[in-house]
Design an enzyme around this catalytic site. Structure first.
Site, PDB file in Angstrom:
ATOM      1  N   SER A 160      -5.088   6.098   6.419  1.00 37.98           N
ATOM      2  CA  SER A 160      -5.752   4.866   5.957  1.00 37.98           C
ATOM      3  C   SER A 160      -7.235   4.884   6.300  1.00 37.98           C
ATOM      4  O   SER A 160      -8.089   4.507   5.484  1.00 37.98           O
ATOM      5  CB  SER A 160      -5.132   3.644   6.646  1.00 37.98           C
ATOM      6  OG  SER A 160      -3.849   3.412   6.168  1.00 37.98           O
ATOM      7  N   ARG A 162     -10.734   5.138   3.814  1.00 44.10           N
ATOM      8  CA  ARG A 162     -11.805   4.139   3.923  1.00 44.10           C
ATOM      9  C   ARG A 162     -13.129   4.790   4.304  1.00 44.10           C
ATOM     10  O   ARG A 162     -14.189   4.421   3.801  1.00 44.10           O
ATOM     11  CB  ARG A 162     -11.415   3.063   4.945  1.00 44.10           C
ATOM     12  CG  ARG A 162     -10.311   2.137   4.413  1.00 44.10           C
ATOM     13  CD  ARG A 162      -9.604   1.463   5.568  1.00 44.10           C
ATOM     14  NE  ARG A 162      -8.690   0.399   5.149  1.00 44.10           N
ATOM     15  CZ  ARG A 162      -7.467   0.598   4.645  1.00 44.10           C
ATOM     16  NH1 ARG A 162      -7.018   1.830   4.446  1.00 44.10           N
ATOM     17  NH2 ARG A 162      -6.698  -0.429   4.329  1.00 44.10           N
ATOM     18  N   GLY A 166      -1.973   5.709  -3.208  1.00 42.05           N
ATOM     19  CA  GLY A 166      -1.965   4.269  -3.455  1.00 42.05           C
ATOM     20  C   GLY A 166      -3.200   3.589  -2.876  1.00 42.05           C
ATOM     21  O   GLY A 166      -3.783   2.690  -3.487  1.00 42.05           O
ATOM     22  N   ARG A 200       3.728   1.874  -9.685  1.00 38.50           N
ATOM     23  CA  ARG A 200       3.439   0.899  -8.630  1.00 38.50           C
ATOM     24  C   ARG A 200       2.602  -0.278  -9.145  1.00 38.50           C
ATOM     25  O   ARG A 200       1.779  -0.116 -10.038  1.00 38.50           O
ATOM     26  CB  ARG A 200       2.738   1.616  -7.464  1.00 38.50           C
ATOM     27  CG  ARG A 200       3.627   2.724  -6.918  1.00 38.50           C
ATOM     28  CD  ARG A 200       3.027   3.421  -5.746  1.00 38.50           C
ATOM     29  NE  ARG A 200       2.891   2.520  -4.608  1.00 38.50           N
ATOM     30  CZ  ARG A 200       2.347   2.872  -3.449  1.00 38.50           C
ATOM     31  NH1 ARG A 200       1.880   4.078  -3.289  1.00 38.50           N
ATOM     32  NH2 ARG A 200       2.270   2.007  -2.466  1.00 38.50           N
ATOM     33  N   SER A 231      -0.958  -7.488   1.911  1.00 34.55           N
ATOM     34  CA  SER A 231      -1.280  -6.097   1.591  1.00 34.55           C
ATOM     35  C   SER A 231      -2.694  -5.768   2.055  1.00 34.55           C
ATOM     36  O   SER A 231      -3.670  -6.373   1.596  1.00 34.55           O
ATOM     37  CB  SER A 231      -1.176  -5.868   0.080  1.00 34.55           C
ATOM     38  OG  SER A 231      -1.864  -4.684  -0.270  1.00 34.55           O
ATOM     39  N   ASP A 274       5.034   1.091   7.025  1.00 33.31           N
ATOM     40  CA  ASP A 274       5.335   2.499   6.724  1.00 33.31           C
ATOM     41  C   ASP A 274       6.348   3.104   7.695  1.00 33.31           C
ATOM     42  O   ASP A 274       6.858   4.200   7.456  1.00 33.31           O
ATOM     43  CB  ASP A 274       4.039   3.326   6.740  1.00 33.31           C
ATOM     44  CG  ASP A 274       3.108   2.914   5.599  1.00 33.31           C
ATOM     45  OD1 ASP A 274       3.616   2.430   4.561  1.00 33.31           O
ATOM     46  OD2 ASP A 274       1.885   3.042   5.749  1.00 33.31           O
ATOM     47  N   LYS A 300       6.793   1.102  -2.777  1.00 30.01           N
ATOM     48  CA  LYS A 300       6.026   2.183  -2.139  1.00 30.01           C
ATOM     49  C   LYS A 300       6.126   3.453  -2.992  1.00 30.01           C
ATOM     50  O   LYS A 300       6.515   3.393  -4.144  1.00 30.01           O
ATOM     51  CB  LYS A 300       6.527   2.394  -0.711  1.00 30.01           C
ATOM     52  CG  LYS A 300       6.257   1.193   0.187  1.00 30.01           C
ATOM     53  CD  LYS A 300       4.773   0.991   0.370  1.00 30.01           C
ATOM     54  CE  LYS A 300       4.449  -0.289   1.099  1.00 30.01           C
ATOM     55  NZ  LYS A 300       3.031  -0.606   1.102  1.00 30.01           N
ATOM     56  N   ARG A 352      11.762   2.418  -1.177  1.00 25.19           N
ATOM     57  CA  ARG A 352      12.163   2.890   0.160  1.00 25.19           C
ATOM     58  C   ARG A 352      13.381   2.160   0.710  1.00 25.19           C
ATOM     59  O   ARG A 352      13.998   2.650   1.667  1.00 25.19           O
ATOM     60  CB  ARG A 352      11.000   2.812   1.147  1.00 25.19           C
ATOM     61  CG  ARG A 352       9.993   3.912   0.923  1.00 25.19           C
ATOM     62  CD  ARG A 352       9.008   4.070   2.074  1.00 25.19           C
ATOM     63  NE  ARG A 352       8.037   5.097   1.725  1.00 25.19           N
ATOM     64  CZ  ARG A 352       6.754   5.081   2.056  1.00 25.19           C
ATOM     65  NH1 ARG A 352       6.265   4.078   2.767  1.00 25.19           N
ATOM     66  NH2 ARG A 352       5.961   6.063   1.703  1.00 25.19           N
ATOM     67  N   ARG A 408       7.224  10.044   3.327  1.00 26.52           N
ATOM     68  CA  ARG A 408       7.815   9.438   4.530  1.00 26.52           C
ATOM     69  C   ARG A 408       9.336   9.609   4.537  1.00 26.52           C
ATOM     70  O   ARG A 408       9.952   9.697   5.599  1.00 26.52           O
ATOM     71  CB  ARG A 408       7.409   7.976   4.659  1.00 26.52           C
ATOM     72  CG  ARG A 408       5.883   7.829   4.727  1.00 26.52           C
ATOM     73  CD  ARG A 408       5.393   6.639   5.498  1.00 26.52           C
ATOM     74  NE  ARG A 408       3.973   6.442   5.239  1.00 26.52           N
ATOM     75  CZ  ARG A 408       2.981   7.064   5.886  1.00 26.52           C
ATOM     76  NH1 ARG A 408       3.239   7.910   6.844  1.00 26.52           N
ATOM     77  NH2 ARG A 408       1.721   6.832   5.567  1.00 26.52           N
TER      78      ARG A 408
HETATM   79  C1  S3P Z   1      -2.214   1.013   3.465  1.00 31.71           C
HETATM   80  C2  S3P Z   1      -1.567  -0.195   3.426  1.00 31.71           C
HETATM   81  C3  S3P Z   1      -0.125  -0.327   3.203  1.00 31.71           C
HETATM   82  C4  S3P Z   1       0.605   0.973   3.520  1.00 31.71           C
HETATM   83  C5  S3P Z   1      -0.060   2.163   2.915  1.00 31.71           C
HETATM   84  C6  S3P Z   1      -1.488   2.291   3.388  1.00 31.71           C
HETATM   85  C7  S3P Z   1      -3.668   1.022   3.600  1.00 31.71           C
HETATM   86  O1  S3P Z   1       0.105  -0.632   1.838  1.00 31.71           O
HETATM   87  O2  S3P Z   1       1.943   0.902   3.084  1.00 31.71           O
HETATM   88  O3  S3P Z   1       0.636   3.347   3.266  1.00 31.71           O
HETATM   89  O4  S3P Z   1      -4.255   2.096   3.842  1.00 31.71           O
HETATM   90  O5  S3P Z   1      -4.265  -0.054   3.475  1.00 31.71           O
HETATM   91  P1  S3P Z   1       0.034  -2.169   1.298  1.00 31.71           P
HETATM   92  O6  S3P Z   1      -1.339  -2.655   1.509  1.00 31.71           O
HETATM   93  O7  S3P Z   1       0.383  -2.073  -0.159  1.00 31.71           O
HETATM   94  O8  S3P Z   1       1.055  -2.912   2.080  1.00 31.71           O
END
Ligand code: S3P
Length: 432
Positions: free
Chosen positions: A22, A26, A95, A124, A167, A319, A346, A350, A392
């Site tokens: 994550s 970013r 994602g 998704r 989210s 996760d 996801k 899941r 995962r």
């Molecule tokens: C993430 C947020 C989560 C997580 C994903 C990574 C992120 O998703 O499941 O693996 O980096 O912000 P959601 O924001 O859809 O819950």
């Protein structure tokens, strides 16, 4: 690629987990928006985060790989020239990339992009980012709520937005768009979720407010970001932590880990179940810092008891919930996960993947609409486990094999490379 994971002896030793996925996404995206070069240390090299580097390059940023492994990203500034507009951006399986990037693109008047990805990404939900960006003034089209996502940039206006789902990806998308929007942009989360975007924005000296679940940013001219240090990924480390919790006699130390409170609910859940995990987890009420806390965890196996994961804990362990299901197989009583309907959206469904997968290994587990119930402690017999193209789930199957009586054959182990290409090698170091 199929791989067998035999019942194992105790896990022992020390492990530095891979860099956080994550935070890597970013770091690359926000560095691409900066005017001055940004050094990113310990950037994750996995399929997902390489997709992000490819995307920022396609948008005009230069990414230099230093011999010591650091990345130096020379961005294009917050307002990208229209010259880099146009074309298709392929996010692969990422994602986080397809949800965060539109926040930046939406604020580029005259720019137009199409974002798409693999077959899993195209299933998704994307309406959740399209809606707030449209309210801010951008034109965003989805294909019936899913990718391809077409973004036509505009002069954005700030909004006051209640997130319909908890989210971090959607929250981050709106906050990033807020950097380009007139006035201020406020986002309210229904439940607290991971706060990495907020921390990097604070580090980039963006005027930022947090009041409980309400977050606000103001329009800025530029991001002043110098370095981002990426800590170890709690979600990747969680596979080894779970293995050490359920393979009797195990004792491991995880080093250089992100101890951010919004990422370590799995540790708190495992501790509640009786696992012995010691470390300096962050204080949830501390003021929002501009960096991630890094430290170690010492994990030892112990008899487990069942627990219930309630909805307000779900985004903080989203996760890792498949691993809660696995721990539940080895815990006395009924382990229940509630309010986790998001798991169905996801990389795979899941809830189905965990319930059908673990049941195939001998678990007494059933799905509910928004979670699952596991009746432990019959342990796990073993058998074949289908990864469903989901990283995962692949790693869940591997850990299940170690603690099973007969071993587990994971079908589709290659999926692990999406977040953790070195997973099998790292696991092997703890089994020597
Ligand atoms: C993430 C947020 C989560 C997580 C994903 C990574 C992120 O998703 O499941 O693996 O980096 O912000 P959601 O924001 O859809 O819950």
């Amino acid at each position: 690629m199929n791989r067998r994971f035999e019942p194992s002896g105790p896990l022992r030793g020390t492990l530095v987990p891979p860099a956080d996925k994550s935070i890597s996404h970013r770091a690359a995206l926000l560095a691409a928006m900066a005017d001055e070069p940004v050094t990113v240390t310990n950037y994750l090299r996995s399929n997902d985060t390489l997709s992000t580097l490819a995307a920022v390059r396609a948008l005009g940023a230069a990414v230099e790989e230093r011999p010591d492994g650091d990345l130096v990203i020379r961005g294009v500034g917050l307002r990208t020239p229209a010259a880099v507009s146009g074309g298709m951006l392929d996010v692969g399986n990422a994602g986080t990339l397809i949800r965060l990037l539109p926040g930046w693109l939406a604020g580029q008047p005259g720019g137009e992009w199409t974002l798409t990805g693999d077959e899993s990404i195209r299933r998704r939900p994307m309406g959740r980012v399209a809606e707030p960006l449209r309210l801010m003034g951008a034109e965003v089209e989805t294909d019936g709520g899913t990718a391809p996502l077409r973004v036509r940039g505009a002069e954005l206006r700030g909004i006051d937005y209640d997130l319909p789902v908890a989210s971090a990806q959607v929250k981050s998308c709106v906050l990033i768009a807020g950097l380009l929007a007139q006035g201020s942009t406020r986002v309210r989360e229904p439940i607290r979720s991971r706060d990495h975007t907020e921390r990097i924005l604070c580090r980039a000296r963006v005027p930022f407010e947090r009041d409980g679940l309400s977050l606000a940013v103001s329009q800025v001219d530029e991001l002043e970001l110098d370095t981002v240090a990426v800590p170890g990924d709690p979600s990747s480390a969680a596979f080894h932590i779970a293995a050490a919790c359920i393979v009797p006699g195990s004792r491991i130390v995880i080093e250089h880990l992100d101890l951010n409170w919004t990422r370590n609910a799995f540790v708190r859940i495992a501790q509640r179940m009786g696992a012995v995990i010691v470390g300096d987890l962050e204080d949830p009420d501390a003021p929002l810092p501009d960096r991630e806390p890094i430290g170690e965890l010492d994990v030892a196996a112990a008899p487990l008891v069942a627990t219930t994961v309630e909805p307000d804990e779900v985004p903080l362990a989203i996760d890792e919930l498949p691993l809660v299901g696995l721990l539940g197989c080895f815990a006395e009583g009924d382990t229940i996960v509630r309010g986790a309907g998001e798991l169905r959206h996801k990389e795979s469904d899941r809830i189905a993947g965990v319930v059908e997968g673990l049941r195939g290994l001998g678990a007494d587990i059933e799905a509910t609409e928004d979670g699952f119930v596991v009746h432990g402690d019959g342990g796990l017999r073993g058998g074949a486990f289908e990864a469903r193209g989901d990283h995962r789930l692949a790693m869940l199957g591997a850990v299940a094999g170690l603690a099973s009586r007969e071993g587990v054959e994971v079908i589709g182990m290659e999926a692990a490379s999406v977040s953790y290409p070195g997973f099998e090698a790292d696991l092997a170091t703890l089994l020597r």
